[in-house]
Design a protein around this motif. Sequence first.
Motif, short mmCIF file in Angstrom:
data_model
loop_
_atom_site.label_atom_id
_atom_site.label_comp_id
_atom_site.label_asym_id
_atom_site.label_seq_id
_atom_site.Cartn_x
_atom_site.Cartn_y
_atom_site.Cartn_z
N VAL A 1 69.81 16.47 -27.51
CA VAL A 1 68.74 15.87 -26.62
C VAL A 1 68.19 16.77 -25.59
N ARG A 2 66.97 16.61 -25.31
CA ARG A 2 66.19 17.18 -24.19
C ARG A 2 65.34 16.58 -23.42
N ILE A 3 65.03 17.04 -22.19
CA ILE A 3 64.38 16.25 -21.22
C ILE A 3 62.89 17.09 -21.12
N ASP A 4 61.79 16.78 -21.60
CA ASP A 4 60.54 17.44 -21.68
C ASP A 4 59.71 17.03 -20.30
N HIS A 5 58.96 17.56 -19.63
CA HIS A 5 58.36 17.55 -18.53
C HIS A 5 57.07 17.82 -18.42
N LEU A 6 56.20 16.90 -18.15
CA LEU A 6 54.83 17.26 -18.00
C LEU A 6 53.96 16.81 -16.93
N VAL A 7 53.16 17.54 -16.26
CA VAL A 7 52.47 17.12 -15.07
C VAL A 7 51.10 16.76 -15.24
N THR A 8 50.60 15.49 -14.76
CA THR A 8 49.00 15.35 -15.12
C THR A 8 48.48 14.76 -13.82
N SER A 9 47.41 14.93 -13.77
CA SER A 9 46.49 14.55 -12.62
C SER A 9 45.58 13.67 -12.62
N GLY A 10 45.41 12.72 -11.75
CA GLY A 10 44.21 11.74 -11.86
C GLY A 10 44.22 10.84 -10.40
N THR A 11 43.85 9.76 -10.28
CA THR A 11 43.55 8.95 -9.18
C THR A 11 44.60 7.84 -9.12
N PHE A 12 45.08 7.63 -7.80
CA PHE A 12 46.00 6.60 -7.39
C PHE A 12 45.19 5.57 -6.73
N ALA A 13 44.84 4.24 -7.05
CA ALA A 13 44.07 3.28 -6.32
C ALA A 13 44.67 2.24 -6.01
N LEU A 14 44.71 1.75 -4.86
CA LEU A 14 45.32 0.34 -4.38
C LEU A 14 44.78 0.09 -3.21
N ASP A 15 44.57 -1.50 -2.96
CA ASP A 15 44.33 -1.83 -1.60
C ASP A 15 43.14 -1.30 -1.14
N GLY A 16 41.95 -0.91 -2.05
CA GLY A 16 40.69 -0.53 -1.54
C GLY A 16 40.76 0.95 -1.23
N GLY A 17 41.97 1.73 -1.55
CA GLY A 17 41.93 3.14 -1.40
C GLY A 17 42.32 3.92 -2.49
N GLU A 18 41.71 5.25 -2.50
CA GLU A 18 42.10 6.17 -3.65
C GLU A 18 42.31 7.60 -3.03
N TRP A 19 43.52 7.98 -3.97
CA TRP A 19 44.20 9.29 -3.64
C TRP A 19 44.07 9.98 -4.72
N GLU A 20 43.93 11.40 -4.77
CA GLU A 20 44.14 12.29 -6.05
C GLU A 20 45.68 12.50 -6.12
N VAL A 21 46.20 12.44 -7.18
CA VAL A 21 47.68 12.60 -7.08
C VAL A 21 48.23 13.56 -8.51
N ASP A 22 49.29 13.93 -8.74
CA ASP A 22 50.00 14.59 -9.79
C ASP A 22 50.99 13.71 -9.94
N ASN A 23 51.29 13.28 -11.53
CA ASN A 23 52.49 12.68 -11.65
C ASN A 23 53.21 13.46 -12.59
N ASN A 24 54.58 13.21 -12.55
CA ASN A 24 55.56 13.59 -13.41
C ASN A 24 55.59 12.64 -14.50
N VAL A 25 55.54 13.28 -15.88
CA VAL A 25 55.86 12.34 -17.01
C VAL A 25 56.94 13.26 -17.62
N TRP A 26 57.92 12.14 -18.17
CA TRP A 26 59.21 12.62 -18.69
C TRP A 26 59.35 12.17 -19.87
N ILE A 27 59.70 13.01 -21.04
CA ILE A 27 60.00 12.82 -22.37
C ILE A 27 61.49 13.05 -22.51
N VAL A 28 62.07 12.00 -23.07
CA VAL A 28 63.53 12.18 -23.48
C VAL A 28 63.82 11.97 -25.09
N GLY A 29 64.25 12.99 -25.61
CA GLY A 29 64.39 12.97 -27.13
C GLY A 29 64.89 14.24 -27.78
N ASP A 30 64.74 14.08 -28.99
CA ASP A 30 65.11 15.50 -29.67
C ASP A 30 63.94 15.89 -30.63
#
Length: 209
Positions: free
Chosen positions: A3-32
């Motif tokens: 079993v291994r943990i793979d890591h991917l970073v994706t980028s986009g916009t976080f929007a809430l309460d009328g505001g928007e922010w550019e963000v980088d997110n961690n995406v985690w994949i657990v498996g074989d």
Amino acid sequence: MAVRIDHLVTSGTFALDGGEWEVDNNVWIVGDDTEAILIDAAHDAAAIEAALGGRTLRAIVCTHAHNDHIDAAPALAEATGAPILLHPHDLPLWLQTHPERTPDGPLADGQELTVAGTTLTVLHTPGHAPGCVCLYAPELGTVFTGDTLFQGGPGATGRSFSSFPTIIDSIRDRLLTLPGDTKVRTGHGDPTTIGAEAPQLDDWIKRGH
């Protein structure tokens, strides 16, 4: 197969309460090499599908329903046939992003998800959002914390659906009780450990971080 943990970073916009922010997110994949579970389908379904490399995706697990953690989930589910799992307390947030498509199944505290012979236990950790969860994999010495706990402090609580006292209780009672050498793999930014974060709890409370 290991079993291994793979890591991917994706980028986009976080929007809430009328505001928007550019963000980088961690995406985690657990498996074989044959199957995997995905933690947080952020921003780029095609990049995530490519990172899976043809493995069978058993589930798309949402640590919470802020749009930057779920925006690619429906497209990824359609491409892979994997179910989307979300704690029901975050359904109102989910529907802000995907009003026409509900998750396929619930997450509940104590629920166990198994992939490639490894178990991930769901820990309900509200505060950043009502349905926030973390996933603890003791065999991997890891907890996936989404936006509940970061290197240097708890997730933000200054927006709708959030509560600072609640996130502090969640971190104190559900996360800081884990072994100190447990690696904390976060929704944004660099990893840390439970042992590195635990001594800072009183400072966070004083700062109202």
